[in-house]
Design a protein around this motif. Structure first.
Motif, PDB file in Angstrom:
ATOM      1  N   TRP A 168       8.290  48.923  90.156  1.00 26.55           N
ATOM      2  CA  TRP A 168       7.033  48.348  89.927  1.00 26.55           C
ATOM      3  C   TRP A 168       5.918  49.028  88.323  1.00 26.55           C
ATOM      4  CZ3 TRP A 168       8.742  51.923  94.116  1.00 26.55           C
ATOM      5  CH2 TRP A 168       7.888  53.148  94.479  1.00 26.55           C
ATOM      6  N   GLU A 169       7.048  49.843  88.038  1.00 25.66           N
ATOM      7  CA  GLU A 169       5.920  50.131  87.297  1.00 25.66           C
ATOM      8  C   GLU A 169       6.347  49.580  86.124  1.00 25.66           C
ATOM      9  OE1 GLU A 169       4.480  54.631  88.350  1.00 25.66           O
ATOM     10  OE2 GLU A 169       6.542  54.506  87.547  1.00 25.66           O
ATOM     11  N   VAL A 170       7.745  49.283  85.297  1.00 18.19           N
ATOM     12  CA  VAL A 170       7.823  48.364  84.474  1.00 18.19           C
ATOM     13  C   VAL A 170       7.396  47.306  84.197  1.00 18.19           C
ATOM     14  CG1 VAL A 170       9.492  47.106  83.698  1.00 18.19           C
ATOM     15  CG2 VAL A 170      10.548  49.111  84.962  1.00 18.19           C
ATOM     16  N   PRO A 171       6.723  46.454  82.514  1.00 11.88           N
ATOM     17  CA  PRO A 171       5.804  45.985  82.269  1.00 11.88           C
ATOM     18  C   PRO A 171       6.661  44.652  81.922  1.00 11.88           C
ATOM     19  CG  PRO A 171       6.325  47.704  80.724  1.00 11.88           C
ATOM     20  CD  PRO A 171       7.274  48.297  81.634  1.00 11.88           C
ATOM     21  N   HIS A 172       7.900  43.937  82.886  1.00  7.90           N
ATOM     22  CA  HIS A 172       7.872  42.746  82.154  1.00  7.90           C
ATOM     23  C   HIS A 172       8.142  41.899  83.538  1.00  7.90           C
ATOM     24  CE1 HIS A 172      10.942  46.248  79.979  1.00  7.90           C
ATOM     25  NE2 HIS A 172       9.805  45.892  79.178  1.00  7.90           N
ATOM     26  N   LEU A 173       7.781  41.087  83.019  1.00  6.38           N
ATOM     27  CA  LEU A 173       8.167  39.824  84.049  1.00  6.38           C
ATOM     28  C   LEU A 173       9.458  38.778  82.766  1.00  6.38           C
ATOM     29  CD1 LEU A 173       5.086  37.755  83.836  1.00  6.38           C
ATOM     30  CD2 LEU A 173       6.361  39.025  85.592  1.00  6.38           C
ATOM     31  N   ASP A 174       9.657  38.336  83.959  1.00  8.99           N
ATOM     32  CA  ASP A 174      11.501  37.743  84.075  1.00  8.99           C
ATOM     33  C   ASP A 174      10.892  36.067  84.579  1.00  8.99           C
ATOM     34  OD1 ASP A 174      13.953  36.300  84.167  1.00  8.99           O
ATOM     35  OD2 ASP A 174      15.326  38.743  83.517  1.00  8.99           O
ATOM     36  N   THR A 175      11.640  34.873  84.077  1.00  7.10           N
ATOM     37  CA  THR A 175      11.175  33.809  84.255  1.00  7.10           C
ATOM     38  C   THR A 175      12.405  33.220  85.450  1.00  7.10           C
ATOM     39  OG1 THR A 175      12.254  32.090  82.506  1.00  7.10           O
ATOM     40  CG2 THR A 175       9.241  33.080  83.199  1.00  7.10           C
ATOM     41  N   LEU A 176      13.683  34.351  84.998  1.00  6.55           N
ATOM     42  CA  LEU A 176      15.026  33.872  85.372  1.00  6.55           C
ATOM     43  C   LEU A 176      14.604  34.372  87.538  1.00  6.55           C
ATOM     44  CD1 LEU A 176      17.450  33.203  86.151  1.00  6.55           C
ATOM     45  CD2 LEU A 176      18.219  34.683  84.981  1.00  6.55           C
ATOM     46  N   GLU A 177      14.397  35.719  86.867  1.00  9.14           N
ATOM     47  CA  GLU A 177      13.862  36.411  88.520  1.00  9.14           C
ATOM     48  C   GLU A 177      13.212  36.194  89.247  1.00  9.14           C
ATOM     49  OE1 GLU A 177      14.158  41.266  88.569  1.00  9.14           O
ATOM     50  OE2 GLU A 177      12.054  40.696  87.908  1.00  9.14           O
ATOM     51  N   LEU A 178      12.252  35.683  88.613  1.00  8.48           N
ATOM     52  CA  LEU A 178      11.032  35.033  89.587  1.00  8.48           C
ATOM     53  C   LEU A 178      11.987  33.429  90.160  1.00  8.48           C
ATOM     54  CD1 LEU A 178       7.677  34.834  86.805  1.00  8.48           C
ATOM     55  CD2 LEU A 178       8.289  35.981  89.253  1.00  8.48           C
TER      56      LEU A 178
ATOM     57  N   GLY B 231      17.909  54.084  65.308  1.00 12.10           N
ATOM     58  CA  GLY B 231      16.678  55.138  64.421  1.00 12.10           C
ATOM     59  C   GLY B 231      14.873  55.649  65.275  1.00 12.10           C
ATOM     60  N   ILE B 232      14.869  54.139  65.473  1.00  8.76           N
ATOM     61  CA  ILE B 232      13.594  53.682  65.695  1.00  8.76           C
ATOM     62  C   ILE B 232      12.506  54.254  67.030  1.00  8.76           C
ATOM     63  CG2 ILE B 232      11.308  51.501  66.193  1.00  8.76           C
ATOM     64  CD1 ILE B 232      13.294  50.161  64.322  1.00  8.76           C
ATOM     65  N   GLU B 233      12.046  55.300  67.223  1.00 10.51           N
ATOM     66  CA  GLU B 233      11.133  55.599  68.441  1.00 10.51           C
ATOM     67  C   GLU B 233      10.536  54.135  69.362  1.00 10.51           C
ATOM     68  OE1 GLU B 233       7.933  58.686  70.545  1.00 10.51           O
ATOM     69  OE2 GLU B 233       8.702  57.967  68.131  1.00 10.51           O
ATOM     70  N   LEU B 234      11.662  54.276  70.623  1.00 12.03           N
ATOM     71  CA  LEU B 234      11.078  53.104  71.417  1.00 12.03           C
ATOM     72  C   LEU B 234       9.304  52.806  71.585  1.00 12.03           C
ATOM     73  CD1 LEU B 234      13.692  53.366  74.282  1.00 12.03           C
ATOM     74  CD2 LEU B 234      13.458  52.097  72.308  1.00 12.03           C
ATOM     75  N   PRO B 235       8.390  51.708  71.707  1.00 15.49           N
ATOM     76  CA  PRO B 235       7.677  51.835  72.078  1.00 15.49           C
ATOM     77  C   PRO B 235       7.849  51.743  73.590  1.00 15.49           C
ATOM     78  CG  PRO B 235       8.494  49.398  71.712  1.00 15.49           C
ATOM     79  CD  PRO B 235       9.582  50.377  71.140  1.00 15.49           C
ATOM     80  N   GLU B 236       6.541  51.989  74.467  1.00 15.90           N
ATOM     81  CA  GLU B 236       5.817  52.305  75.813  1.00 15.90           C
ATOM     82  C   GLU B 236       6.749  51.210  76.472  1.00 15.90           C
ATOM     83  OE1 GLU B 236       4.779  54.428  79.427  1.00 15.90           O
ATOM     84  OE2 GLU B 236       5.182  54.907  77.049  1.00 15.90           O
ATOM     85  N   LYS B 237       5.714  49.821  75.997  1.00 15.26           N
ATOM     86  CA  LYS B 237       6.612  48.551  76.762  1.00 15.26           C
ATOM     87  C   LYS B 237       8.478  48.420  77.258  1.00 15.26           C
ATOM     88  CE  LYS B 237       2.859  47.436  77.288  1.00 15.26           C
ATOM     89  NZ  LYS B 237       1.727  47.763  78.837  1.00 15.26           N
ATOM     90  N   LEU B 238       8.798  49.223  76.388  1.00  8.08           N
ATOM     91  CA  LEU B 238      10.450  49.392  76.238  1.00  8.08           C
ATOM     92  C   LEU B 238      10.900  50.508  76.991  1.00  8.08           C
ATOM     93  CD1 LEU B 238      10.953  47.320  73.019  1.00  8.08           C
ATOM     94  CD2 LEU B 238      11.249  46.350  75.335  1.00  8.08           C
ATOM     95  N   ASN B 239       9.941  51.369  76.883  1.00  6.21           N
ATOM     96  CA  ASN B 239      10.525  52.668  77.196  1.00  6.21           C
ATOM     97  C   ASN B 239      10.446  52.908  78.740  1.00  6.21           C
ATOM     98  OD1 ASN B 239      11.969  55.342  77.669  1.00  6.21           O
ATOM     99  ND2 ASN B 239      10.157  55.952  75.884  1.00  6.21           N
TER     100      ASN B 239
END
Length: 237
Positions: free
Chosen positions: A149-159, A134-142
């Motif tokens: 290109w707006e998703v604020p995530h980096l993934d070393t596997l994807e890179l 029941g925790i509201e999602l922070p902006e970085k996970l919503n």
């Protein structure tokens, strides 16, 4: 593009998860049936649902987070430091502490979250467990409504995939081939459940989780062709 990012704007993270309960028998009757249905394809006829339950930690619907470790770079007088810290304890509490960190220190549009296989595991797992509590999602996970290109995530596997979506490379393998010190010097992910429930040694899990965070940061440095972190540059707080 990666070289243009400011390292101090990246929050590196890793999570450790275990089955929500120590044993299959602690599940409600409904949850037992749901677990059996959920894992039927993976189990085939090799394992019963009960025998397979020790792997429940990889599903957010049947697992829980016992540790979130984070790390971030600081630069002062041209000296580089990488600071790590961890959240542990009751899952609701550690999720709230992690959310508070994002809200207070990593809430700007230019801030990024970075993990290995984070887009497939860490980020969605945290978000799902927050919603369950029941925790509201922070902006970085919503991510609802966000363009890729707006998703604020980096993934070393994807890179490392370079667009090859069939390819999976573990953190252990990637650190080895890139010449990065291995984070798996004590335990690996398959042992976390036993260390948590049988050894009851959360500090051992925290240490392991923080080593993974350092390893992810080292990989980003390697991708940027920059000098790897020395031991004296890494501080646990």
């Amino acid at each position: 593009m990666l070289k243009k990012l400011k390292l101090e704007n990246i929050l590196f993270l890793d999570i450790e998860t275990v089955p929500e309960f120590e044993s299959f028998q602690e599940l409600s009757d409904d949850k037992k049936l749901l677990w059996e249905d959920k894992t039927q394809y993976q189990r085939k006829e090799e394992f019963t649902a009960e025998e397979f339950y020790d792997r429940a930690g990889i599903w957010a619907e049947f697992g829980k987070i016992v540790c979130i470790s984070v790390g971030y770079f600081t630069f002062k007088n041209k000296e580089r430091t990488f600071r790590t810290t961890s959240f542990q304890g009751k899952e609701h509490d550690l999720l709230m502490e992690f959310k508070k960190l994002l809200h207070e220190y990593f809430n700007k549009p230019y801030h990024l979250l970075c993990a290995h296989n984070g887009k497939e595991f860490d980020f969605p797992f945290i978000a799902r467990r927050m919603l369950i509590h029941g925790i509201e999602l922070p902006e970085k996970l919503n991510l609802f409504g966000k363009k890729p290109w707006e998703v604020p995530h980096l993934d070393t596997l994807e890179l490392w995939k370079f667009g090859d979506y069939k390819h999976f490379t573990s953190l252990k393998l990637l650190t080895n081939i890139l010449g990065v010190p291995s984070p798996k010097e004590d335990i690996d992910g398959s042992e976390v459940r036993d260390v948590f429930y049988e050894e009851k040694n959360i500090q051992r899990i925290v240490n392991y989780c923080e080593r993974d965070v350092v390893a992810v940061a080292q990989i980003i440095l390697k991708f940027r062709q920059e000098k790897l972190l020395e031991k004296n540059e890494i501080i646990s707080v």
